[in-house]
Design an enzyme around this catalytic site. Structure first.
Site, PDB file in Angstrom:
ATOM      1  N   HIS A   7       0.833  -1.203   0.000  1.00 41.70           N
ATOM      2  CA  HIS A   7       0.000   0.000   0.000  1.00 41.70           C
ATOM      3  C   HIS A   7       0.863   1.247   0.000  1.00 41.70           C
ATOM      4  O   HIS A   7       2.055   1.187   0.308  1.00 41.70           O
ATOM      5  CB  HIS A   7      -0.980   0.039   1.185  1.00 41.70           C
ATOM      6  CG  HIS A   7      -0.335   0.024   2.530  1.00 41.70           C
ATOM      7  ND1 HIS A   7      -0.077  -1.131   3.219  1.00 41.70           N
ATOM      8  CD2 HIS A   7       0.106   1.030   3.325  1.00 41.70           C
ATOM      9  CE1 HIS A   7       0.493  -0.845   4.378  1.00 41.70           C
ATOM     10  NE2 HIS A   7       0.631   0.468   4.472  1.00 41.70           N
ATOM     11  N   HIS A  79       4.047   7.211   3.664  1.00 42.60           N
ATOM     12  CA  HIS A  79       4.984   6.090   3.504  1.00 42.60           C
ATOM     13  C   HIS A  79       4.521   5.158   2.397  1.00 42.60           C
ATOM     14  O   HIS A  79       3.384   5.238   1.940  1.00 42.60           O
ATOM     15  CB  HIS A  79       5.181   5.317   4.821  1.00 42.60           C
ATOM     16  CG  HIS A  79       3.981   4.602   5.352  1.00 42.60           C
ATOM     17  ND1 HIS A  79       3.122   5.150   6.279  1.00 42.60           N
ATOM     18  CD2 HIS A  79       3.483   3.361   5.106  1.00 42.60           C
ATOM     19  CE1 HIS A  79       2.168   4.278   6.576  1.00 42.60           C
ATOM     20  NE2 HIS A  79       2.358   3.178   5.875  1.00 42.60           N
ATOM     21  N   GLU A 130       7.710   1.136   4.958  1.00 46.28           N
ATOM     22  CA  GLU A 130       7.146   0.094   5.834  1.00 46.28           C
ATOM     23  C   GLU A 130       7.396  -1.243   5.135  1.00 46.28           C
ATOM     24  O   GLU A 130       7.208  -1.365   3.925  1.00 46.28           O
ATOM     25  CB  GLU A 130       5.633   0.328   6.006  1.00 46.28           C
ATOM     26  CG  GLU A 130       4.951  -0.720   6.869  1.00 46.28           C
ATOM     27  CD  GLU A 130       3.448  -0.461   7.065  1.00 46.28           C
ATOM     28  OE1 GLU A 130       2.863   0.342   6.298  1.00 46.28           O
ATOM     29  OE2 GLU A 130       2.877  -1.063   7.988  1.00 46.28           O
TER      30      GLU A 130
HETATM   31 CO    CO Z   1       1.168   1.426   6.239  1.00 45.07          CO
END
Ligand code: CO
Length: 134
Positions: A7, A79, A130
């Site tokens: 994502h 992020h 991440e």
């Molecule tokens: Co995230």
């Protein structure tokens, strides 16, 4: 080491408004809001054919996205999340290569119930990364 983009996360000052603009203006499928007190955020996932967009709103005092929103009051890209097969192997390889893992260095359980880690943005060209084990 890296697999798919899981994502892309956007920090927003008003989650209800952001959800409405993705759902109503952009016509996307959006999830219910989910509070993640351990991460200091409430999240909504926008489901796209090839990936997801994660809308993040601060939750509680000391939210990790509060400072970002103070610098970017309209919100902004926060992020990018990449999938890895084994998060502990990835972490150890990255530490060995001199990258900094945020927090204690131990994976936390993320929004999908999978272990996640964050890497210092200064080590990756100004982008917070991440990693999520899938
Ligand atoms: Co995230």
């Amino acid at each position: 080491m890296l697999g798919r983009v899981n994502h892309i996360a956007i920090a927003v000052p008003d989650l209800a408004r952001a959800t409405a603009s993705y759902r109503d203006t952009l016509g996307a499928k959006v999830s219910q809001a989910q509070a993640l007190p351990e991460h200091g955020v409430t999240v909504v996932f926008v489901e796209l054919p090839n990936t997801k967009v994660e809308l993040l709103e601060p939750l509680g005092a000391g939210s990790p996205i509060a400072a970002f929103l103070a610098r970017n009051p309209d919100g902004g890209m926060h992020h990018i999340c990449y999938e890895v097969d084994d998060i502990l192997v990835a972490r150890d390889q990255l530490i060995e290569a001199g990258a900094r893992v945020l927090g204690s260095g131990d994976p936390k359980v993320g929004a999908h119930g999978k272990p996640v880690l964050f890497l210092h943005p200064k080590d990756f060209h100004g982008t917070l990364i991440e990693l999520e084990q899938v």
